[in-house]
Design an enzyme around this catalytic site. Structure first.
Site, PDB file in Angstrom:
ATOM      1  N   ARG A  67       3.041  -2.081  -1.635  1.00  0.00           N
ATOM      2  CA  ARG A  67       1.799  -1.926  -2.400  1.00  0.00           C
ATOM      3  C   ARG A  67       1.456  -0.446  -2.593  1.00  0.00           C
ATOM      4  NH1 ARG A  67      -4.203  -3.194  -0.565  1.00  0.00           N
ATOM      5  NH2 ARG A  67      -5.231  -3.301  -2.596  1.00  0.00           N
ATOM      6  N   HIS A  71       0.660   1.312  -6.232  1.00  0.00           N
ATOM      7  CA  HIS A  71      -0.601   2.011  -6.475  1.00  0.00           C
ATOM      8  C   HIS A  71      -0.375   3.493  -6.724  1.00  0.00           C
ATOM      9  CE1 HIS A  71      -3.904  -0.986  -5.317  1.00  0.00           C
ATOM     10  NE2 HIS A  71      -2.780  -1.675  -5.404  1.00  0.00           N
ATOM     11  N   VAL A  75      -0.873   5.522 -11.006  1.00  0.00           N
ATOM     12  CA  VAL A  75      -1.873   6.596 -11.137  1.00  0.00           C
ATOM     13  C   VAL A  75      -1.146   7.931 -11.043  1.00  0.00           C
ATOM     14  CG1 VAL A  75      -3.965   7.633 -10.194  1.00  0.00           C
ATOM     15  CG2 VAL A  75      -3.656   5.153 -10.092  1.00  0.00           C
ATOM     16  N   GLY A  77       1.671   8.665 -12.159  1.00  0.00           N
ATOM     17  CA  GLY A  77       3.111   8.536 -12.006  1.00  0.00           C
ATOM     18  C   GLY A  77       3.499   8.495 -10.535  1.00  0.00           C
ATOM     19  N   ASP A  79       4.235  10.130  -7.784  1.00  0.00           N
ATOM     20  CA  ASP A  79       4.125  11.520  -7.332  1.00  0.00           C
ATOM     21  C   ASP A  79       3.504  11.661  -5.955  1.00  0.00           C
ATOM     22  OD1 ASP A  79       1.563  10.710  -7.897  1.00  0.00           O
ATOM     23  OD2 ASP A  79       0.987  12.525  -8.971  1.00  0.00           O
ATOM     24  N   SER A  81       0.629  10.959  -5.004  1.00  0.00           N
ATOM     25  CA  SER A  81      -0.782  11.361  -5.023  1.00  0.00           C
ATOM     26  C   SER A  81      -1.645  10.412  -4.200  1.00  0.00           C
ATOM     27  CB  SER A  81      -1.309  11.442  -6.459  1.00  0.00           C
ATOM     28  OG  SER A  81      -1.180  10.198  -7.133  1.00  0.00           O
ATOM     29  N   GLU A  94      -7.449   9.609  -3.901  1.00  0.00           N
ATOM     30  CA  GLU A  94      -7.318   8.285  -4.499  1.00  0.00           C
ATOM     31  C   GLU A  94      -7.556   7.186  -3.460  1.00  0.00           C
ATOM     32  OE1 GLU A  94      -3.501   8.136  -6.462  1.00  0.00           O
ATOM     33  OE2 GLU A  94      -3.939   9.956  -7.606  1.00  0.00           O
ATOM     34  N   ASN A 100      -8.170   0.962  -3.832  1.00  0.00           N
ATOM     35  CA  ASN A 100      -7.283   1.467  -2.784  1.00  0.00           C
ATOM     36  C   ASN A 100      -7.878   1.407  -1.393  1.00  0.00           C
ATOM     37  OD1 ASN A 100      -5.341   2.081  -4.692  1.00  0.00           O
ATOM     38  ND2 ASN A 100      -5.937   4.222  -4.888  1.00  0.00           N
ATOM     39  N   PRO A 169      -3.901  -2.060 -12.639  1.00  0.00           N
ATOM     40  CA  PRO A 169      -4.214  -3.369 -13.217  1.00  0.00           C
ATOM     41  C   PRO A 169      -5.255  -4.101 -12.372  1.00  0.00           C
ATOM     42  CG  PRO A 169      -1.841  -3.010 -13.098  1.00  0.00           C
ATOM     43  CD  PRO A 169      -2.464  -1.905 -12.320  1.00  0.00           C
ATOM     44  N   HIS A 199       4.107 -10.140  -5.335  1.00  0.00           N
ATOM     45  CA  HIS A 199       3.089 -10.959  -4.680  1.00  0.00           C
ATOM     46  C   HIS A 199       3.681 -12.201  -4.014  1.00  0.00           C
ATOM     47  CE1 HIS A 199      -0.649  -9.278  -6.988  1.00  0.00           C
ATOM     48  NE2 HIS A 199      -0.133  -8.433  -6.128  1.00  0.00           N
ATOM     49  N   THR A 200       4.987 -12.256  -3.917  1.00  0.00           N
ATOM     50  CA  THR A 200       5.583 -13.331  -3.120  1.00  0.00           C
ATOM     51  C   THR A 200       5.433 -13.041  -1.628  1.00  0.00           C
ATOM     52  OG1 THR A 200       7.508 -14.805  -2.993  1.00  0.00           O
ATOM     53  CG2 THR A 200       7.949 -12.419  -2.922  1.00  0.00           C
ATOM     54  N   THR A 250       5.974 -19.315   2.101  1.00  0.00           N
ATOM     55  CA  THR A 250       6.806 -18.300   2.767  1.00  0.00           C
ATOM     56  C   THR A 250       6.159 -16.928   2.574  1.00  0.00           C
ATOM     57  OG1 THR A 250       8.160 -18.137   0.765  1.00  0.00           O
ATOM     58  CG2 THR A 250       8.958 -19.602   2.511  1.00  0.00           C
TER      59      THR A 250
END
Length: 329
Positions: A67, A71, A75, A77, A79, A81, A94, A100, A169, A199-200, A250
């Site tokens: 994740r 994230h 934002v 790219g 990088d 950040s 951030e 976040n 998103p 998200h599995t 699972t």
């Protein structure tokens, strides 16, 4: 040599290391699988070793690190950040952005960075660590592996506004919004469906799915299994921070069960279920992934490589940070 003479050599040497680790973005974002073969040949094995140890101790570290990479890339790219604490008067972290505020795994990246700085000082960027650790997170839970393109640099700034207001998103986004958002980063509808398969594994807070399970998402419960909605309403009775797994079957195995959940109208977030059941052309792809885990694994790996190439904005000052939480000085 006397301690004073040693100190006189160390100060300029440390300054030189910082200068060598820093550079300015010039729009050249060529990446290579072999980027560290000569400068830090142990880089990938170090990342794999730390990740294996941390995930063995706590499996939830795998989806947490994955994740972090998502994230980060959405934002500014890819990088690193997202790893920065408030470090200058010119930007806010951030980490403080609402999307976040539940991110975890920063200490895992810190641990990897510490090992790499010992083995290869001022060489491996935090952004590349995130990319490698994400690949290993997926593989450690039974998912695919892939060759990670390397050579990213770490930005010297962060963008809390972008993280809070526009770039990530939304869990309540509809399909049109999701396709448009991914397209901003050069990712197509297939990438959207494949990457959503992250998200599995992992879980989400009631705060992010309660509109769907209570029928306030604009669909009025039309695209949700009633028994699933009731189950998740019970979870939400414990409060907005109550967590539920994306995949009940699972939750800590990286497989294609997420797509079977979507076909059964048991997607946890509105943005999950939007991929299936609304009569869109993506229904067929979701069904294919639900039936063939190997096809999903292949497309997910390709999409991760593609997402990992999102560059920082042109002109963004970049460097190889010596500590992932703060810029070099």
């Amino acid at each position: 040599m006397s301690p004073s003479r040693i100190a006189s050599w160390l100060v300029p040497l440390m300054i030189l290391c910082v200068i060598l680790a820093s550079t300015a973005a010039k729009g050249d974002h060529r990446l290579s699988v072999s980027y560290y073969d000569k400068t830090c040949p142990s880089a990938q094995s170090i990342v794999q070793s730390v990740m294996a140890s941390r995930v063995a101790a706590d499996q939830t570290m795998a989806p947490a690190v994955l994740r972090l990479f998502f994230h980060d890339c959405f934002v500014n790219g890819c990088d690193a950040s997202v790893l920065l604490d408030d470090a200058t008067p010119f930007f806010k972290s951030e980490k403080d952005a609402e999307p976040n505020d539940s991110l975890r795994g920063f200490d895992v990246i810190d641990e990897i960075k510490s090992h790499l700085e010992h083995s290869c000082p001022a060489t491996v960027s935090c952004a590349d660590i995130l990319a490698l650790a994400s690949r290993d997170a997926v593989a450690l839970l039974g998912g695919p592996t892939w060759n990670v393109q390397l050579g990213r640099k770490d930005s010297r700034g962060a963008n809390k506004y972008a993280a809070e207001e526009k770039d990530l998103p939304s869990p309540t986004a509809n399909l049109t919004e999701l396709i448009a958002k991914f397209a901003e980063f050069g990712l197509d509808a297939t990438d959207l469906v494949a990457l959503s398969g992250a998200h599995t594994i992992g879980s989400a807070r009631c705060h992010h799915y309660k509109e769907r399970v209570y029928g306030y998402d604009g669909q009025g419960g039309a695209n949700i299994d009633p028994s699933f909605a009731e189950l998740r309403r019970q979870t939400c009775q414990a409060g907005d921070d109550a967590r539920a797994p994306f995949d009940e079957q699972t939750p800590m195995r990286f497989d294609n069960a997420y797509y079977r959940d979507l076909v059964a109208r048991r997607g946890l977030l509105t943005s999950d279920q939007e991929l299936y059941g609304c009569g869109s052309p993506l229904d067929h792809l979701v069904e294919r992934y639900s039936e063939d885990g190997e096809v999903f694994a292949r497309d997910f790996a390709k999409a991760m490589v593609k997402m990992g190439k999102i560059p920082p904005p042109p002109g963004m000052p970049v460097e190889v940070r010596l500590t992932c939480r703060k810029v070099n000085y």
